[in-house]
Write an enzyme that holds these catalytic residues in place. Structure first.
Site, PDB file in Angstrom:
ATOM      1  CG  HIS A 196      19.017  49.286  45.262  1.00 12.88           C
ATOM      2  ND1 HIS A 196      18.892  49.764  46.553  1.00 12.88           N
ATOM      3  CD2 HIS A 196      20.365  49.189  45.051  1.00 12.88           C
ATOM      4  CE1 HIS A 196      20.072  49.942  47.078  1.00 12.88           C
ATOM      5  NE2 HIS A 196      20.992  49.590  46.188  1.00 12.88           N
ATOM      6  CD  GLU A 197      21.880  47.357  41.615  1.00  9.58           C
ATOM      7  OE1 GLU A 197      22.763  48.119  41.171  1.00  9.58           O
ATOM      8  OE2 GLU A 197      21.950  46.841  42.756  1.00  9.58           O
TER       9      GLU A 197
ATOM     10  CB  THR B 257      52.809  43.345  42.145  1.00  7.02           C
ATOM     11  OG1 THR B 257      53.621  43.105  43.294  1.00  7.02           O
ATOM     12  CG2 THR B 257      51.584  44.132  42.571  1.00  7.02           C
ATOM     13  N   GLY B 258      54.011  40.209  41.114  1.00  7.59           N
ATOM     14  CA  GLY B 258      55.031  39.530  40.321  1.00  7.59           C
ATOM     15  C   GLY B 258      56.440  39.636  40.859  1.00  7.59           C
TER      16      GLY B 258
ATOM     17  CB  THR C 208      57.875  35.087  43.490  1.00  4.81           C
ATOM     18  OG1 THR C 208      57.667  35.473  44.856  1.00  4.81           O
ATOM     19  CG2 THR C 208      58.576  33.746  43.459  1.00  4.81           C
TER      20      THR C 208
ATOM     21  N   GLY D 110      56.073  45.519  47.197  1.00  2.40           N
ATOM     22  CA  GLY D 110      54.850  45.737  46.437  1.00  2.40           C
ATOM     23  C   GLY D 110      53.701  44.922  46.980  1.00  2.40           C
ATOM     24  N   PRO D 111      52.478  45.206  46.537  1.00  2.00           N
ATOM     25  CG  PRO D 111      50.669  46.481  45.866  1.00  2.00           C
ATOM     26  CD  PRO D 111      52.119  46.287  45.616  1.00  2.00           C
TER      27      PRO D 111
END
EC number: 3.4.24.-
Length: 662
Positions: A448-449, A229-230, A232, A225-226
């Site tokens: 711009h915004e 992501t938990g 460990t 996984g990336p």
């Protein structure tokens, strides 16, 4: 994805074996007696001298000495060759004096007449007792050290690397009787991965249930996984939930500067696991030792990492499934792992741990908000909806940053504004005051915004506008935030086309108001060009190029994209066609954005004035200005909490990226 294996023989559940008691080295047994003997000898030599009582001694000058001789007070004299003399007086006291060299025979005659017993002493005696002891220690010490060294080498001859200074010992952290405090309750969401890993733990607890059905435990489970992501965290929860020993080690701890150390530590790790079987072995960041071995271009395969990987493969094949050893591993780079490591029989299961869904993000936020006081205006479901693409680590950081924002205001209760400021701090950087901009720059940023927000509000398939601000943050001078109502698996062509128009909305507003562009649209142009290139090259959304795809290189688990392929997989003519199509898409998006801005010029001006007055405008106010109903969850769409976006394989955070200026 589990595979069948041989059915283990009927056996009763084995209990964890107690590791053998470590015996003291043999040299420690005779070290104490030798030290005691040396001390006894030293005491025996020094004690007689200490016991002898020394009478009081007097130092006399030469004149005083002659006077004592003439009065017959001197009994004996011992004359040194150096001129120093000592002796005993008739009263029993000792004396010391120095006789000059000029005294000659006259002094001897004078002593003889006074009946003084004269003794001539030899030159100075040998070294003292302590100097002798030091000399013998210097002579004998190196031989004792060599004897100890050869004894240690002989004991470790069967395992040379493991016998020298313990270099080959595994650095695994063993959780045997004391378990980590983390449990599955601390890991929110991820029901599928937790069920698979819980099944492995259940097999080690009650193997007879699976044995009756002819099932055996998988040898290995690889968590992919990336980052963040938990993986460990999930492994620590397994250690907390399991009733079996848990050995945790990092992949980088196997490799050292010594050749063969990695293989020795792998052997030692699995030897410890066998002693404690049934047990779980967790290898974090296994890609440090599990990378692909040299290909056909490698003439010799003697690399230290390859030896370590070969030993790991051998150990995973070597233990009996009935022993009860399961290997857990985690990585965010599965594409670099060796195929021999991933085959069935080694890592039978590959558990994918993706980015959390909306419901999982809300549950993760609830876990990380334990112990924090939340205000009544805080809705974790709303906070979770505003964090698409966040990992578990990102959400933990979000909750912590929100608490820090509350502390800055001398509060203990977290408000919704704290989470909003924390999200902006993570995505954009520290928010600055508007006084950092010149008045004309502030007006240009507002224009711009306003262009971004106006085009987004008027585009049917674009994500809703959540907030518009002209307060600088990080490298951005202003921000238009869009938050999706639902999480998508797929992105339609109309959604991507509207996304191009929104990205070019700021430049369109500049062209409409000032008649020229500025450097403020540099980041918008880069994002729009990247998206248009993907539409043409990867998604097949160009009629001129046709249904072909040329994906970029890189790992899908590292955030998507990666470096460009080293060799271009298409011809020069194809590259020219790609450039033409990308330019066409961008020009069409710009024309559409300019048309929308020109046709709603009054709404644009009112929004600019509102931004200059309040600096931050809510999305609902934007929709009210343009006369469009604020979007709600579309009929027939899936609920907002069922699926997670697979953005890494498609477009990285298309709808979550803020529109930047500068």
């Amino acid at each position: 994805m589990s595979r069948r294996a041989d059915v283990p023989a009927p056996s009763t559940p084995s209990t964890p074996k107690t590791p053998p008691r470590q015996h003291r080295p043999a040299w420690l047994r005779w070290l104490l007696p030798v030290v005691a003997a040396i001390a006894a000898v030293a005491i025996a030599i020094l004690t007689p001298g200490l016991r002898t009582s020394t009478p009081p001694s007097t130092t006399l000058t030469y004149s005083q000495f002659l006077s004592e001789v003439d009065t017959h007070q001197v009994k004996t004299i011992v004359v040194q060759s150096s001129g120093e003399a000592s002796g005993t007086l008739n009263n029993g006291h000792d004396y010391n004096t120095v006789i000059p060299a000029q005294a000659g025979p006259a002094l001897l005659d004078r002593l003889e007449k006074a009946d003084v017993t004269v003794t001539a002493a030899l030159p100075a005696s040998g070294p003292s007792v302590w100097s002798q002891i030091l000399t013998w220690a210097v002579i004998i010490g190196p031989f004792l050290v060599l004897f100890w060294w050869f004894q240690r080498m002989g004991r470790g001859a069967a395992n040379p690397i493991g016998g020298v200074m313990g270099v080959g010992k595994s650095k695994a952290k063993v959780f045997d009787t004391e378990r980590p405090a983390t449990t599955f309750d601390d890991v929110a969401g991820y029901t599928g991965p937790k069920s698979e890993i819980t099944e492995v733990v259940d097999f080690l607890r009650a193997p007879e249930r699976y044995r009756r059905a002819g099932a055996v435990a998988p040898r290995g489970v690889l968590m992919i996984g990336p980052p963040g992501t938990g993986k460990t965290l999930l492994a620590r929860a397994v250690a907390g939930e399991a009733d079996v020993p848990f050995l945790s080690v990092a992949g980088s701890s196997f490799v050292e500067m010594f050749v063969g150390v990695g293989a020795a530590r792998v052997r030692d790790l699995f030897a410890e696991a066998r002693k404690r079987a049934p047990a779980i072995v967790f290898v974090d960041e296994i890609d440090a030792i599990g990378s692909r071995r040299g290909g056909s271009t490698a003439m010799v395969s003697n690399d230290e990492r390859e030896q370590t990987l070969n030993q790991l493969l051998s150990e995973m094949d070597g233990f009996d499934p009935a022993v009860g050893i399961v290997v857990l591993a985690a990585t965010n780079r599965p594409e670099v792992l060796d195929p021999a490591l991933l085959r069935p029989g080694r890592f039978d299961r590959q558990v994918t741990i993706p980015l959390p869904t909306l419901a999982e993000r809300a549950a993760i936020l609830a876990v990380h908000c334990r112990g924090k006081q939340l205000g009544p205006d805080v809705d974790l479901q709303v906070v979770a909806r505003g964090t698409p693409g966040f990992s578990g680590a990102d959400l933990a950081n979000l909750a912590n940053e929100a608490a820090i924002c509350a502390v800055r205001d001398d509060r203990e209760v977290l408000r919704d504004a704290d989470f909003d400021a924390a999200r902006d701090r993570i995505l954009l950087g520290r928010r600055e005051g508007s006084n950092v901009l010149l008045p004309e720059e502030k007006y240009a940023v507002a224009v711009h915004e306003s262009g971004h927000a106006l085009v987004a509000a008027l585009s049917e398939h674009a994500d809703p506008v959540a907030k518009v601000t002209i307060l600088p943050a990080g490298q951005t001078l202003g921000t238009t935030e869009q938050l999706p109502l639902v999480e998508r698996h797929l992105y339609s062509e109309s959604y991507l086309t509207d996304g191009l128009a929104v990205r070019l909305g700021g430049r369109a507003a500049e062209l409409a108001v000032f008649g020229q562009g500025s450097t403020g649209a540099a980041n918008d142009l880069a994002q729009a060009t990247e998206l248009a290139t993907k539409m043409v090259r990867e998604f097949g959304l160009s009629a001129a190029l046709g249904p072909v795809g040329y994906p970029r290189g890189g790992s899908m688990y590292l955030g998507g994209g990666g470096a460009e392929l080293s060799s271009r997989p298409f011809a020069e003519a194809t590259q020219a066609a790609i450039d033409t199509e990308v330019s066409r898409l961008l020009r069409q998006a710009e024309h559409r954005a300019v048309d929308l801005v020109e046709s709603h010029r009054d709404a644009l001006q009112r929004l600019v004035e509102l931004l200059l007055e309040h600096e931050t405008v809510d999305g609902a106010d934007v929709y009210a200005l343009v006369g469009v109903d604020a979007p709600t969850e579309r009929s027939g769409s899936a609920p907002t909490a069922i699926v997670a976006p697979r953005r890494a394989a498609l477009i990285s955070k298309i709808s979550a990226e803020p529109r930047e200026r500068g």
